[in-house]
Design a protein around this motif. Structure first.
Motif, PDB file in Angstrom:
ATOM      1  N   ILE A  80       0.834  -1.206   0.000  1.00 41.62           N
ATOM      2  CA  ILE A  80       0.000   0.000   0.000  1.00 41.62           C
ATOM      3  C   ILE A  80       0.866   1.252   0.000  1.00 41.62           C
ATOM      4  CG2 ILE A  80      -1.703   1.301   1.343  1.00 41.62           C
ATOM      5  CD1 ILE A  80      -2.824  -1.385   2.291  1.00 41.62           C
ATOM      6  N   ARG A  81       1.959   1.219   0.780  1.00 46.36           N
ATOM      7  CA  ARG A  81       2.859   2.373   0.827  1.00 46.36           C
ATOM      8  C   ARG A  81       3.473   2.635  -0.546  1.00 46.36           C
ATOM      9  NH1 ARG A  81       7.512   1.462   4.882  1.00 46.36           N
ATOM     10  NH2 ARG A  81       5.731   1.342   6.310  1.00 46.36           N
ATOM     11  N   TYR A  82       3.843   1.558  -1.253  1.00 48.13           N
ATOM     12  CA  TYR A  82       4.423   1.727  -2.590  1.00 48.13           C
ATOM     13  C   TYR A  82       3.383   2.248  -3.580  1.00 48.13           C
ATOM     14  CZ  TYR A  82       7.455   0.703  -6.574  1.00 48.13           C
ATOM     15  OH  TYR A  82       8.234   0.804  -7.691  1.00 48.13           O
ATOM     16  N   ILE A  83       2.130   1.780  -3.443  1.00 45.47           N
ATOM     17  CA  ILE A  83       1.050   2.286  -4.297  1.00 45.47           C
ATOM     18  C   ILE A  83       0.850   3.778  -4.055  1.00 45.47           C
ATOM     19  CG2 ILE A  83      -1.432   2.173  -4.733  1.00 45.47           C
ATOM     20  CD1 ILE A  83      -1.279  -0.834  -4.224  1.00 45.47           C
ATOM     21  N   HIS A  84       0.874   4.203  -2.777  1.00 46.30           N
ATOM     22  CA  HIS A  84       0.752   5.630  -2.460  1.00 46.30           C
ATOM     23  C   HIS A  84       1.924   6.418  -3.052  1.00 46.30           C
ATOM     24  CE1 HIS A  84      -2.783   5.107  -0.201  1.00 46.30           C
ATOM     25  NE2 HIS A  84      -2.253   4.692   0.939  1.00 46.30           N
ATOM     26  N   GLU A  85       3.120   5.815  -3.023  1.00 48.12           N
ATOM     27  CA  GLU A  85       4.294   6.488  -3.600  1.00 48.12           C
ATOM     28  C   GLU A  85       4.123   6.673  -5.101  1.00 48.12           C
ATOM     29  OE1 GLU A  85       9.127   5.717  -4.027  1.00 48.12           O
ATOM     30  OE2 GLU A  85       7.951   4.613  -2.544  1.00 48.12           O
ATOM     31  N   ILE A  86       3.615   5.643  -5.780  1.00 42.52           N
ATOM     32  CA  ILE A  86       3.362   5.753  -7.218  1.00 42.52           C
ATOM     33  C   ILE A  86       2.292   6.804  -7.499  1.00 42.52           C
ATOM     34  CG2 ILE A  86       2.482   4.521  -9.238  1.00 42.52           C
ATOM     35  CD1 ILE A  86       3.763   1.992  -8.142  1.00 42.52           C
ATOM     36  N   GLU A  87       1.228   6.792  -6.672  1.00 47.54           N
ATOM     37  CA  GLU A  87       0.133   7.756  -6.854  1.00 47.54           C
ATOM     38  C   GLU A  87       0.625   9.184  -6.652  1.00 47.54           C
ATOM     39  OE1 GLU A  87      -3.025  10.415  -5.484  1.00 47.54           O
ATOM     40  OE2 GLU A  87      -1.518   9.516  -4.177  1.00 47.54           O
ATOM     41  N   SER A  88       1.470   9.381  -5.641  1.00 46.46           N
ATOM     42  CA  SER A  88       2.039  10.707  -5.386  1.00 46.46           C
ATOM     43  C   SER A  88       2.934  11.143  -6.540  1.00 46.46           C
ATOM     44  CB  SER A  88       2.831  10.694  -4.075  1.00 46.46           C
ATOM     45  OG  SER A  88       3.462  11.925  -3.846  1.00 46.46           O
ATOM     46  N   GLY A  89       3.716  10.201  -7.062  1.00 46.49           N
ATOM     47  CA  GLY A  89       4.580  10.520  -8.193  1.00 46.49           C
ATOM     48  C   GLY A  89       3.783  10.899  -9.437  1.00 46.49           C
ATOM     49  N   VAL A  90       2.691  10.165  -9.688  1.00 48.62           N
ATOM     50  CA  VAL A  90       1.840  10.474 -10.847  1.00 48.62           C
ATOM     51  C   VAL A  90       1.234  11.867 -10.696  1.00 48.62           C
ATOM     52  CG1 VAL A  90      -0.281   9.828 -12.045  1.00 48.62           C
ATOM     53  CG2 VAL A  90       1.351   8.064 -11.389  1.00 48.62           C
ATOM     54  N   ARG A  91       0.838  12.229  -9.457  1.00 51.31           N
ATOM     55  CA  ARG A  91       0.268  13.559  -9.230  1.00 51.31           C
ATOM     56  C   ARG A  91       1.307  14.647  -9.520  1.00 51.31           C
ATOM     57  NH1 ARG A  91      -0.697  13.253  -4.172  1.00 51.31           N
ATOM     58  NH2 ARG A  91      -2.656  12.142  -4.366  1.00 51.31           N
ATOM     59  N   LYS A  92       2.563  14.418  -9.087  1.00 49.33           N
ATOM     60  CA  LYS A  92       3.612  15.402  -9.363  1.00 49.33           C
ATOM     61  C   LYS A  92       3.870  15.514 -10.859  1.00 49.33           C
ATOM     62  CE  LYS A  92       6.078  14.898  -4.967  1.00 49.33           C
ATOM     63  NZ  LYS A  92       7.354  14.495  -4.315  1.00 49.33           N
ATOM     64  N   ILE A  93       3.881  14.365 -11.538  1.00 50.11           N
ATOM     65  CA  ILE A  93       4.115  14.381 -12.981  1.00 50.11           C
ATOM     66  C   ILE A  93       2.969  15.093 -13.694  1.00 50.11           C
ATOM     67  CG2 ILE A  93       4.317  12.902 -15.015  1.00 50.11           C
ATOM     68  CD1 ILE A  93       5.696  10.836 -13.160  1.00 50.11           C
ATOM     69  N   ALA A  94       1.725  14.884 -13.193  1.00 55.34           N
ATOM     70  CA  ALA A  94       0.568  15.546 -13.797  1.00 55.34           C
ATOM     71  C   ALA A  94       0.667  17.066 -13.670  1.00 55.34           C
ATOM     72  CB  ALA A  94      -0.722  15.046 -13.148  1.00 55.34           C
ATOM     73  N   HIS A  95       1.391  17.539 -12.626  1.00 55.39           N
ATOM     74  CA  HIS A  95       1.603  18.976 -12.447  1.00 55.39           C
ATOM     75  C   HIS A  95       2.903  19.437 -13.111  1.00 55.39           C
ATOM     76  CE1 HIS A  95      -1.441  18.313  -9.296  1.00 55.39           C
ATOM     77  NE2 HIS A  95      -1.728  19.596  -9.448  1.00 55.39           N
ATOM     78  N   ARG A  96       3.371  18.650 -14.092  1.00 55.39           N
ATOM     79  CA  ARG A  96       4.517  18.997 -14.948  1.00 55.39           C
ATOM     80  C   ARG A  96       5.845  19.018 -14.203  1.00 55.39           C
ATOM     81  NH1 ARG A  96       3.004  23.146 -19.821  1.00 55.39           N
ATOM     82  NH2 ARG A  96       1.196  21.991 -20.609  1.00 55.39           N
ATOM     83  N   ASP A  97       5.939  18.252 -13.133  1.00 58.09           N
ATOM     84  CA  ASP A  97       7.244  18.061 -12.496  1.00 58.09           C
ATOM     85  C   ASP A  97       7.913  16.878 -13.194  1.00 58.09           C
ATOM     86  OD1 ASP A  97       9.451  17.904 -10.945  1.00 58.09           O
ATOM     87  OD2 ASP A  97       8.425  17.398  -9.071  1.00 58.09           O
ATOM     88  N   TRP A  98       8.406  17.123 -14.414  1.00 61.27           N
ATOM     89  CA  TRP A  98       8.892  16.043 -15.260  1.00 61.27           C
ATOM     90  C   TRP A  98      10.313  15.629 -14.938  1.00 61.27           C
ATOM     91  CZ3 TRP A  98       6.420  18.792 -19.991  1.00 61.27           C
ATOM     92  CH2 TRP A  98       5.059  18.529 -19.994  1.00 61.27           C
ATOM     93  N   ASP A  99      10.930  16.274 -13.953  1.00 59.26           N
ATOM     94  CA  ASP A  99      12.235  15.826 -13.479  1.00 59.26           C
ATOM     95  C   ASP A  99      12.104  14.791 -12.367  1.00 59.26           C
ATOM     96  OD1 ASP A  99      13.683  17.450 -15.199  1.00 59.26           O
ATOM     97  OD2 ASP A  99      13.540  19.175 -13.858  1.00 59.26           O
ATOM     98  N   TYR A 100      10.864  14.524 -11.942  1.00 61.68           N
ATOM     99  CA  TYR A 100      10.629  13.563 -10.861  1.00 61.68           C
ATOM    100  C   TYR A 100      10.537  12.155 -11.438  1.00 61.68           C
ATOM    101  CZ  TYR A 100       8.479  11.252  -6.872  1.00 61.68           C
ATOM    102  OH  TYR A 100       8.210  10.394  -5.833  1.00 61.68           O
TER     103      TYR A 100
END
Length: 489
Positions: A203-223
């Motif tokens: 679950i923690r890894y799923i949350h990490e992926i979800e958080s990463g997708v949210r950052k990428i959706a906000h154009r943080d493409w260096d993440y």
């Protein structure tokens, strides 16, 4: 064993569905264990378990005591010795079995020996219960005590009967139901708790992926999302990282194209303004009749025509550069002898150079130099380089073209004498709209796109182009890669 454990661990790390099944099985086993532990506290089950335990212990005591009496050949006259043996056996017992009382009955059911305070029993009823003949009577006998019987086959003593006082607890249906309900609640709670503990890393890894997708959706493409393990989730994270890189590259490419477009518009506006201003000015003079004579009118028309030709050349080169800059540009390659092409091309340019007092020479191998290129575009490359050399070479100097065949590439060099170019400006020679004479209205005609077009064509062929300057000598090199079919066998 360790190798098997490593194989299983590796297998589980690659299959998320198998891990989930294993987690479910572990949770189910934990829930079952909790249910059993709580049920063992159920008064009925607890009492039954204690009854069975005491019954087994009493049977063992009766068996061992009977064996001792038989082995020592005690008779009815040895009551003191038998009582001593009974006291020893009771003294060595544990728990409730220390309250055991043993009696000896003859075959008629008469008590021959009383081992202590006890309640006489009906031997026939006891035997019927033990032999399974009358279960209802056994329930009545066991309501307040536990019984064990051992037949004394020697010396006609009869039967050794042991008993322990044991009262079954008075249990209501409500008590039983409450314990059962508590067992179900405990097992469900245990299942959920163990499930959450085992699923926590996932679950923690799923949350990490979800958080990463949210950052990428906000154009943080260096993440980039951390890739952990080799299961489906790690594959998902890896694919998201790949998608992010593609989006970033696409965005940077679009931004570069946008910047190039803005620069192009700015440079076009600057380069078009000068000839258009000149054309409009002379046409205005002609329209208003502001010329002294016919010769001056012809001079105005000549300037207007030449400026229009210059403007037309600029538009043609601009269109060609724009077309070459497109991502869907396709090269029509064919195998050609590059040495032969250069010989023919240089031969056509020699008279033009001689008119300007320049010498044009060519040094190429005698044998054929085959390579796959788009011949039409490569002719444009040679034309741009020689045209550039013709414009900027010192009078009465030599322009030398050489071709050298290396193992994996062919290198062409154009060498001429010209004004010294500082090192920092060499790389800018191939920028669009760059001219060594910074004044755009220079007497030397040119759009500033020739070498930019040359570089683009060389890039499309997967080659390299660069310039080197030593004093008043400028060398422009082109390296074209040879395909496997071009290399000698």
């Amino acid at each position: 064993m360790n190798r098997l454990a490593r194989v299983i661990k590796k297998w589980l790390s690659r299959r998320l569905n198998i891990r989930l099944i294993v987690i479910f099985i572990i949770c189910l086993l934990a829930a079952t264990g909790i249910f059993v532990l709580i049920q063992l506290q159920n008064p009925i089950i607890y009492s039954s378990a204690r009854y069975v335990q005491f019954q087994d212990n009493l049977n063992v005591m009766a068996h061992e005591l009977g064996k001792i009496i038989e082995e020592k050949n005690y008779t009815i006259h040895d009551q003191d010795e038998i009582r001593d043996e009974i006291q020893k056996a009771v003294a060595n017992a544990k728990g409730l079995n220390r309250q055991a009382v043993f009696q000896i009955y003859d075959e008629e059911g008469s008590a021959l020996l009383d081992g202590g305070k006890s309640t006489n029993v009906d031997l026939q009823e006891v035997l019927s219960y033990k032999l399974g003949i009358d279960a209802q009577k056994g329930n009545e006998l066991n309501s307040e005590r536990i019984l064990a019987v051992y037949p004394l086959l020697r010396n006609d003593l009869g039967f050794l009967v042991g008993q322990i006082p044991f009262t079954q607890p008075d249990i209501t249906p409500g008590d039983y139901n409450r314990t059962t309900l508590l067992s179900f609640i405990g097992s469900i709670g245990g299942f959920i708790l163990v499930f959450l503990l085992l699923m926590r890393p996932i679950i923690r890894y799923i949350h990490e992926i979800e958080s990463g997708v949210r950052k990428i959706a906000h154009r943080d493409w260096d993440y980039f999302i951390r890739v952990k393990g080799r299961d489906e989730l790690s594959s998902l994270a890896s694919n998201i990282n790949w998608m992010t890189k593609e989006l970033r590259d696409s965005f940077e490419k679009e931004r570069a194209l946008e910047q190039m477009k803005n620069e192009l518009i700015t440079n076009i506006s600057h380069d078009l303004r000068t000839p258009l201003t000149s054309i409009i000015g002379y046409l205005g003079l002609l329209q208003d009749g502001r010329y002294k004579n016919e010769e001056e009118m012809k001079a105005y028309l000549s300037v207007t025509y030449n400026t229009s030709i210059k403007l037309n050349n600029l538009m043609n080169e601009l269109f060609e550069y724009t077309k070459l800059s497109s991502h869907d540009t396709i090269l029509e390659k064919e195998k050609v002898d590059l040495s032969g092409v250069l010989r023919q091309f240089i031969g056509e340019y020699v008279p033009i150079f001689e008119q300007r007092g320049l010498r044009l020479s060519l040094v190429v191998p005698e044998h054929a130099t085959e390579i796959e290129v788009d011949i039409e575009k490569m002719v444009r490359v040679f034309d741009n380089l020689l045209s550039n050399a013709q414009k900027y070479s010192h009078p009465r100097s030599e322009v030398k073209v050489t071709l050298v065949q290396a193992q994996h590439e062919i290198v062409i060099a154009v060498v001429n004498r010209t004004d010294n170019i500082p090192e920092k400006e060499l790389s800018r020679l191939f920028d669009k709209f760059y001219r060594r004479d910074q004044a755009r209205s220079s007497r030397i005609q040119g759009s500033g796109l020739g070498l930019a077009i040359t570089k683009r064509i060389v890039d499309l062929h997967g080659g390299r182009i660069w310039a080197e300057s030593k004093g008043d000598t400028l060398q422009v090199f082109i390296a074209l890669p040879k395909s496997e079919s071009d290399e000698p066998r």
